[in-house]
Enzyme design. Structure first.
Site, short mmCIF file in Angstrom:
data_model
loop_
_atom_site.label_atom_id
_atom_site.label_comp_id
_atom_site.label_asym_id
_atom_site.label_seq_id
_atom_site.Cartn_x
_atom_site.Cartn_y
_atom_site.Cartn_z
CG ASP A 39 -2.21 0.75 1.02
OD1 ASP A 39 -3.26 0.10 0.91
OD2 ASP A 39 -2.17 1.99 0.92
CG ASN A 91 -7.81 -4.31 -4.03
OD1 ASN A 91 -9.01 -4.39 -4.23
ND2 ASN A 91 -7.30 -3.57 -3.04
CE1 TYR A 157 -13.03 2.93 -9.46
CE2 TYR A 157 -15.04 2.22 -10.54
CZ TYR A 157 -14.09 2.04 -9.56
OH TYR A 157 -14.18 0.97 -8.70
CE LYS A 161 -11.71 -0.22 -10.88
NZ LYS A 161 -10.61 -0.91 -10.18
CB THR A 192 -14.49 0.05 1.01
OG1 THR A 192 -14.60 0.97 -0.08
CG2 THR A 192 -14.85 -1.34 0.55
P1 NAI Z 1 -10.05 1.78 -0.45
O1 NAI Z 1 -9.86 3.21 -0.78
O2 NAI Z 1 -10.75 1.40 0.81
O3 NAI Z 1 -8.65 1.01 -0.51
C1 NAI Z 1 -7.75 1.19 -1.56
C2 NAI Z 1 -6.34 1.06 -1.05
O4 NAI Z 1 -5.46 1.24 -2.17
C3 NAI Z 1 -5.98 2.12 -0.01
O5 NAI Z 1 -5.38 1.52 1.12
C4 NAI Z 1 -5.00 3.01 -0.76
O6 NAI Z 1 -4.02 3.59 0.10
C5 NAI Z 1 -4.40 2.06 -1.75
N1 NAI Z 1 -3.84 2.74 -2.92
C6 NAI Z 1 -4.40 3.76 -3.61
N2 NAI Z 1 -3.60 4.16 -4.60
C7 NAI Z 1 -2.50 3.38 -4.53
C8 NAI Z 1 -1.30 3.33 -5.28
N3 NAI Z 1 -1.08 4.19 -6.29
N4 NAI Z 1 -0.38 2.39 -4.95
C9 NAI Z 1 -0.58 1.54 -3.93
N5 NAI Z 1 -1.70 1.56 -3.17
C10 NAI Z 1 -2.65 2.47 -3.47
O7 NAI Z 1 -10.84 1.17 -1.74
P2 NAI Z 1 -11.72 -0.15 -1.95
O8 NAI Z 1 -13.14 0.26 -1.98
O9 NAI Z 1 -11.30 -1.22 -1.04
O10 NAI Z 1 -11.33 -0.50 -3.45
C11 NAI Z 1 -10.33 -1.44 -3.78
C12 NAI Z 1 -10.49 -1.79 -5.24
O11 NAI Z 1 -11.80 -2.32 -5.48
C13 NAI Z 1 -10.32 -0.61 -6.20
O12 NAI Z 1 -9.64 -1.01 -7.37
C14 NAI Z 1 -11.76 -0.24 -6.54
O13 NAI Z 1 -11.87 0.39 -7.80
C15 NAI Z 1 -12.39 -1.62 -6.56
N6 NAI Z 1 -13.83 -1.61 -6.37
C16 NAI Z 1 -14.40 -1.02 -5.27
C17 NAI Z 1 -15.77 -1.01 -5.15
C18 NAI Z 1 -16.45 -0.36 -3.99
O14 NAI Z 1 -17.68 -0.17 -4.06
N7 NAI Z 1 -15.77 -0.03 -2.89
C19 NAI Z 1 -16.65 -1.60 -6.16
C20 NAI Z 1 -15.94 -2.21 -7.26
C21 NAI Z 1 -14.58 -2.20 -7.36
#
Ligand code: NAI
Length: 251
Positions: A39, A91, A157, A161, A192
């Site tokens: 992360d 992710n 976004y 995707k 989240t």
């Molecule tokens: P979140 O914001 O809770 O967690 C994402 C994590 O990625 C954070 O810890 C952040 O610090 C880290 N991060 C961000 N940019 C980064 C980078 N450049 N390098 C390394 N780490 C980085 O987000 P969430 O909701 O858990 O999403 C995770 C994945 O799931 C994303 O790809 C999101 O697009 C996808 N997703 C989320 C949905 C939702 O409703 N929450 C629905 C569908 C897909």
């Protein structure tokens, strides 16, 4: 309790410090993998490692940005130092600004493409080469139900995707015979920190109503699908896109 056998291997989970990535890291560790929680936020990665270790699992924190090729190389080396790299969950992702196409800024467009698409490409390139050297592995790319349909005011976004599905298919075709399986997961809207940062309670309730189950999903509900796809229970599954969306795309 371990559900899927992923022992004797390491697993990279990018964005593992929060939300879906955190849950994926926990389920993979509980299923026997040595997990590299990667992360950009050091405290977030370390906290997840502590949770996994306290539960009896094996994990290490890695701080780095998925858009940095040098960090990606170090990330793969750090995973290999624990056990052969045979699982990667790409992710890490960001939402970007909320604007229609005609008002979308260059800065947000470029950053979303950089993290959500280029970051996955850079990760896959390094991960695949390590996995081929070990005779195979499994890569799971975190797309979204928005990899199949659009939603207003999220063009960057949605574009990334959708693009991940093509990248997933191509890599699956190129490396199937060498034992590297590549799949994509399409969550519906999951409760989240990413959603909490970007949406009001009213907006979240409106989104919940778009799912047949009339609720948002949980990170665990996504993590179990990811762990299955990454495990040896899924050895004939590659190049495919798997929804975990509470019926969002059914209408
Ligand atoms: P979140 O914001 O809770 O967690 C994402 C994590 O990625 C954070 O810890 C952040 O610090 C880290 N991060 C961000 N940019 C980064 C980078 N450049 N390098 C390394 N780490 C980085 O987000 P969430 O909701 O858990 O999403 C995770 C994945 O799931 C994303 O790809 C999101 O697009 C996808 N997703 C989320 C949905 C939702 O409703 N929450 C629905 C569908 C897909």
């Amino acid at each position: 309790m371990p559900v899927y056998d992923v022992s004797n291997r390491s697993a990279i989970v990018t964005g593992g410090g929060s939300g879906i990535g955190r849950a994926v890291a926990q389920v993979l560790a509980a299923s026997g993998a040595s997990v590299l929680v990667a992360d950009v936020v050091e405290t977030a990665a370390s906290a997840v490692v502590e949770e996994i270790t306290a539960a009896g699992g094996t994990a290490a924190a890695f701080v780095g940005d998925v858009t940095d090729p040098a960090a990606i190389e170090r990330m793969v080396a750090a995973a290999e130092a624990m056990a052969p790299l045979r699982i990667a969950v790409n992710n890490a992702g960001i939402g970007g600004e909320s604007k229609p196409v005609g008002e979308y800024s260059d800065e947000s467009w470029r950053r979303v493409i950089e993290v959500n698409l280029n970051g996955v490409f850079l990760g896959m390139r390094a991960q695949i080469n390590a996995m081929v050297a070990h005779g195979g592995g499994a890569i799971v790319n975190m797309a979204s139900v928005l990899g199949a349909v659009g939603i207003p005011n999220s063009s960057a976004y949605v574009t990334t995707k959708h693009a991940l599905l093509g990248l997933t298919q191509n890599a699956a075709l190129e490396y199937g015979e060498q034992g590297v399986r590549v799949t994509a997961v399409g969550p519906g809207f999951i409760s989240t920190p990413l959603l909490d940062r970007n949406l009001s309670d009213d907006a979240k309730a409106a989104l919940a109503a778009k799912h047949a189950m009339n609720r948002l999903g949980t990170p665990d509900e996504v993590a179990h699908l990811v762990a299955f796809l990454a495990s040896d229970a899924a050895t004939f599954i590659t190049g495919s896109y798997h929804l975990v969306d509470g019926g969002y795309a059914a209408q």
